[in-house]
Design a protein around this motif. Structure first.
Motif, PDB file in Angstrom:
ATOM      1  N   ILE A 183      -2.636  -6.174  -7.450  1.00  0.00           N
ATOM      2  CA  ILE A 183      -2.719  -4.704  -7.500  1.00  0.00           C
ATOM      3  C   ILE A 183      -3.128  -4.153  -6.129  1.00  0.00           C
ATOM      4  O   ILE A 183      -2.569  -3.163  -5.647  1.00  0.00           O
ATOM      5  N   PHE A 184      -4.111  -4.810  -5.504  1.00  0.00           N
ATOM      6  CA  PHE A 184      -4.555  -4.408  -4.160  1.00  0.00           C
ATOM      7  C   PHE A 184      -3.396  -4.479  -3.163  1.00  0.00           C
ATOM      8  O   PHE A 184      -3.181  -3.542  -2.377  1.00  0.00           O
ATOM      9  N   ALA A 185      -2.627  -5.579  -3.201  1.00  0.00           N
ATOM     10  CA  ALA A 185      -1.486  -5.747  -2.295  1.00  0.00           C
ATOM     11  C   ALA A 185      -0.428  -4.678  -2.545  1.00  0.00           C
ATOM     12  O   ALA A 185       0.172  -4.142  -1.605  1.00  0.00           O
ATOM     13  N   LEU A 186      -0.206  -4.349  -3.823  1.00  0.00           N
ATOM     14  CA  LEU A 186       0.782  -3.327  -4.164  1.00  0.00           C
ATOM     15  C   LEU A 186       0.343  -1.935  -3.699  1.00  0.00           C
ATOM     16  O   LEU A 186       1.164  -1.142  -3.227  1.00  0.00           O
ATOM     17  N   ILE A 187      -0.951  -1.638  -3.823  1.00  0.00           N
ATOM     18  CA  ILE A 187      -1.461  -0.344  -3.350  1.00  0.00           C
ATOM     19  C   ILE A 187      -1.242  -0.220  -1.839  1.00  0.00           C
ATOM     20  O   ILE A 187      -0.853   0.841  -1.331  1.00  0.00           O
ATOM     21  N   LEU A 188      -1.447  -1.334  -1.121  1.00  0.00           N
ATOM     22  CA  LEU A 188      -1.260  -1.316   0.333  1.00  0.00           C
ATOM     23  C   LEU A 188       0.203  -1.146   0.728  1.00  0.00           C
ATOM     24  O   LEU A 188       0.518  -0.469   1.708  1.00  0.00           O
ATOM     25  N   LYS A 329       3.702  12.993  -7.360  1.00  0.00           N
ATOM     26  CA  LYS A 329       2.408  13.665  -7.256  1.00  0.00           C
ATOM     27  C   LYS A 329       1.323  12.776  -6.638  1.00  0.00           C
ATOM     28  O   LYS A 329       0.370  13.277  -6.039  1.00  0.00           O
ATOM     29  N   THR A 330       1.447  11.471  -6.823  1.00  0.00           N
ATOM     30  CA  THR A 330       0.399  10.551  -6.331  1.00  0.00           C
ATOM     31  C   THR A 330       0.816   9.805  -5.063  1.00  0.00           C
ATOM     32  O   THR A 330       0.270   8.754  -4.736  1.00  0.00           O
ATOM     33  N   GLU A 331       1.807  10.352  -4.384  1.00  0.00           N
ATOM     34  CA  GLU A 331       2.241   9.708  -3.137  1.00  0.00           C
ATOM     35  C   GLU A 331       1.144   9.777  -2.076  1.00  0.00           C
ATOM     36  O   GLU A 331       0.362  10.731  -2.027  1.00  0.00           O
ATOM     37  N   HIS A 332       1.083   8.744  -1.250  1.00  0.00           N
ATOM     38  CA  HIS A 332       0.112   8.706  -0.153  1.00  0.00           C
ATOM     39  C   HIS A 332       0.792   8.112   1.077  1.00  0.00           C
ATOM     40  O   HIS A 332       1.866   7.523   0.987  1.00  0.00           O
ATOM     41  N   ARG A 333       0.171   8.273   2.195  1.00  0.00           N
ATOM     42  CA  ARG A 333       0.742   7.710   3.413  1.00  0.00           C
ATOM     43  C   ARG A 333       0.715   6.188   3.317  1.00  0.00           C
ATOM     44  O   ARG A 333      -0.117   5.600   2.609  1.00  0.00           O
ATOM     45  N   SER A 334       1.602   5.558   4.032  1.00  0.00           N
ATOM     46  CA  SER A 334       1.667   4.099   4.006  1.00  0.00           C
ATOM     47  C   SER A 334       0.413   3.502   4.635  1.00  0.00           C
ATOM     48  O   SER A 334      -0.029   3.921   5.701  1.00  0.00           O
TER      49      SER A 334
END
Length: 686
Positions: A183-188, A329-334
């Protein structure tokens, strides 16, 4: 496939309901699947030791001793009191101790000291116990309660009990930590906080369905139970990530999200199928092992990747479309940097990396084939564990010991007596319990106590219980077995059966050594053919298989250079798993290169390929690496621990070769790839 994909997208509720139903069924069946922790059960049915054991079980009620118990600082009478208590435990079939050989009413110093020392030495008593395989856990727990923590127990039955209990709790921790890292790797590596949730739901659905449908096998091995689920998670992760990335690319071209998803599925189908096919074929190659664990793991993993593949093209797209607004809506910068600089660095030094790669091929191949091995289960728990400490303490006092049971045709007492004399000349043989040794050849069986008669004689066979001072495996043990077999053959030719832990382990050695050659060749050839058909190229399969096989050689050469002993089962399984699991990275990289090469020149194409594919490759490879090292670090089971370390190091090495060496190989063989591939039209763009 276009029509199928359109129907899937049009009927999302039907897809979700279908998965809910399959998950429910799988959750119901999962607890009902039994797990086998006994390695010897996976020997081929036609192996000598399996046939011998079947024959013994059909002729006799009393099995071979499979546990050694040492009671410290006890008298003869105190030992007998312990034996009385242990005999009453459910699951304890029989006990063998000094009182079965000598009359304890007589002074012990009237008997041969070497004989007594095998059972009672320096006020330490060594008791041999036969435990029912179906009651191993409960029986060993009860024995431990009786003897206490200060006394010691070891043997194959104890190995099985400890492995069963410890593996379940350890795998639970490994899975939780592995999933958290995933999950951590996917968030990154994704650009929305919802995207990891979509991937996890899809992956877990596939894993649960696969785990539950293992009920079709009736029983699975401890390797499959321990490593199957986490391997499926890590190996199939990149398929979901690839669909997500492709959908986002197509959304930039099409306003209609259904159309974008349709295009994403169609455009990614060949790449994902190509990657999954090589993985499935790699796992299925394990099925050609005569050693049953290979078939067990191979079928379960191949089924799992197939289910993951179906999930990626059905449930995952539906979930993406359902949550599309939430994704936006929950997009964030890479959180990961651009790999353009990394691509330029690799391009600048890629021929140096290729030169190092070429230098390593032959030494790593030779080293990987020169390891020393353990074949059985006697070393799976090292001295850092309670079982390992118990084993060492018993061996320090009484030495290495194993029990062989020899079945001979009944009715030739003189021949049996002569054979017994011959066997006793072998220095490693301590004692022989048999009809002719205990009773004598002159006393008719009808005058004997019924228990003594049944202990040695069945309707058609008589048996000798041979106690040997030998380890369960090793070169000395192999020579001892050959020596014993030679003596028996002198009198009975091939008309006999020999059973024991050491015998089974030696059979295991012969079986899986033969398996290695067959499985590797089948895996390599099968993956090559799949790549040949999917990539429509002659040169690309050669380059990719060479790259990953060299990564495998380097991985398997590490124990040789570290002077450590390898569990052959781990060695055998990882060579196929690493090929099947990590060739995906090479395929993804090469396909991207071929796409970009139609637009850019060689160096620019490599930079663009590294820039666009590194994130996807790193996500999957880092998860598989972490899962491997977690299994290696947290598992007390030697085979599983070593398999984990092999997986961790192997994935890392494959990743390094794909990102650093493969670019140079593709550049060097650029013209050959174009000439030997169908529908490839590379352009030299200035």
């Amino acid at each position: 496939m276009k029509k199928i994909f359109k129907e899937i997208i049009k009927h999302p509720r039907a897809v979700i309901l279908s998965f809910f139903l399959m998950i429910g069924i799988s959750v119901f069946f999962y607890p009902r699947i039994s797990v086998n922790y006994n390695i010897n059960d996976y020997l081929p049915e036609d192996s000598d030791s399996t046939l011998a054991l079947d024959k013994m079980n059909s002729e006799y009620d009393e099995p071979i001793p499979n546990a050694r118990i040492m009671i410290k600082n006890v008298s003869i009478n105190e030992t007998l009191a312990y034996i009385d208590k242990i005999e009453n435990i459910k699951g304890v079939d029989s006990i063998n101790w000094l009182d079965d050989i000598v009359d304890l009413k007589k002074p012990l110093d009237t008997y041969d000291k070497n004989l007594i020392d095998n059972y009672y030495k320096n006020k330490n008593a060594l008791i041999n116990v036969s435990i029912d395989e179906e009651k191993t856990i409960s029986a060993t727990k009860e024995i431990r309660k009786i003897i206490g923590e200060n006394n010691n127990m070891t043997g194959s039955a104890v190995n099985t009990a400890v492995a069963t209990e410890s593996t379940v709790s350890e795998i639970r921790i490994i899975t939780i930590v592995g999933v958290m890292f995933m999950i951590f790797a996917l968030i990154l590596t994704t650009e929305s906080f919802i995207e990891p949730l979509i991937v996890v739901i899809g992956l877990f659905s596939a894993v649960i369905i696969n785990a539950g449908t293992n009920i079709i096998f009736g029983e699975i091995s401890f390797v499959t139970n321990a490593a199957g689920n986490v391997l499926q998670l890590a190996v199939s992760l990149d398929y979901s990530v690839f669909i997500l990335h492709r959908y986002k690319e197509e959304k930039k071209k099409y306003k209609q999200h259904l159309k974008a998803m349709d295009e994403a599925l169609n455009n990614s189908f060949s790449s994902i199928i190509s990657s999954a096919s090589t993985t499935i074929i790699g796992f299925l190659a394990l099925c050609f092992m005569r050693f049953g664990i290979g078939r067990d793991l191979g079928l379960a993993l191949a089924k799992g990747i197939t289910i993951s593949l179906v999930t990626v093209f059905t449930l995952t797209p539906v979930l993406i479309l359902y949550m599309d607004k939430l994704i936006e809506k929950t997009e964030h910068r890479s959180f990961v940097p651009s790999f353009e600089r990394f691509g330029k660095l690799v391009t600048r030094h890629m021929y140096v990396f290729v030169a190092i790669f070429v230098i390593l091929v032959i030494p790593s191949y030779l080293a990987s084939n020169s390891n020393s091995y353990f074949y059985g289960s006697s070393r799976i728990f090292n001295e850092e564990t309670k079982l390992g400490q118990d084993t060492k303490e018993i061996d320090d006092v009484f030495g290495k010991n194993d029990n062989y049971v020899l079945l001979l045709p009944k009715g030739e007492l003189e021949k049996e007596k002569e054979l017994s004399k011959e066997l006793k000349k072998i220095s490693e043989i301590d004692t022989i319990l048999s009809y002719v040794d205990t009773v004598g050849e002159t006393i008719p069986s009808e005058f004997l106590d019924k228990d003594i008669e049944e202990k040695f004689n069945s309707k058609d066979y008589t048996r000798m219980i041979i106690s040997v001072k030998a380890d369960f495996e090793g070169e000395k043990t192999t020579k001892l077995i050959e020596k014993i077999q030679s003596k028996i053959s002198k009198y009975y030719k091939n008309d006999y059966h020999l059973v024991g832990e050491g015998i089974s382990t030696d059979d295991l050695r012969k079986t899986i050594t033969e398996d290695m050659k067959v499985v590797n060749i089948i895996a390599i050839v099968a993956v090559f053919i799949v790549l040949l058909l999917t990539e429509k190229s002659i040169s690309i399969p050669v380059i990719l298989v060479l790259a990953i096989e060299t990564a495998i050689f380097i991985n398997l050469s590490i124990p040789y250079f570290m002077s450590s002993t390898v569990f052959y089962i781990s060695y055998l399984i990882i060579s196929t798993i690493q090929l099947g699991a990590t060739v995906d990275y090479a395929i993804l990289f090469t396909e991207r290169y071929c796409e970009t090469r139609k637009i850019y020149n060689k160096k620019e194409a490599i930079i663009e390929t590294i820039k666009s594919s590194t994130v996807s490759i790193l996500t999957s490879a880092s998860t598989l690496t972490v899962v491997g090292f977690l299994l290696g670090k947290l598992s007390s089971h030697g085979i599983l621990s070593q398999l984990g370390y092999f997986l961790g190091f192997g994935t890392s090495i494959s990743l390094i070769i794909v990102l650093f060496v493969l670019p140079g190989l593709l550049s060097i063989f650029d013209k050959i790839i174009q000439k030997t591939s169908k529908d490839l039209d590379f352009k030299e763009v200035v």
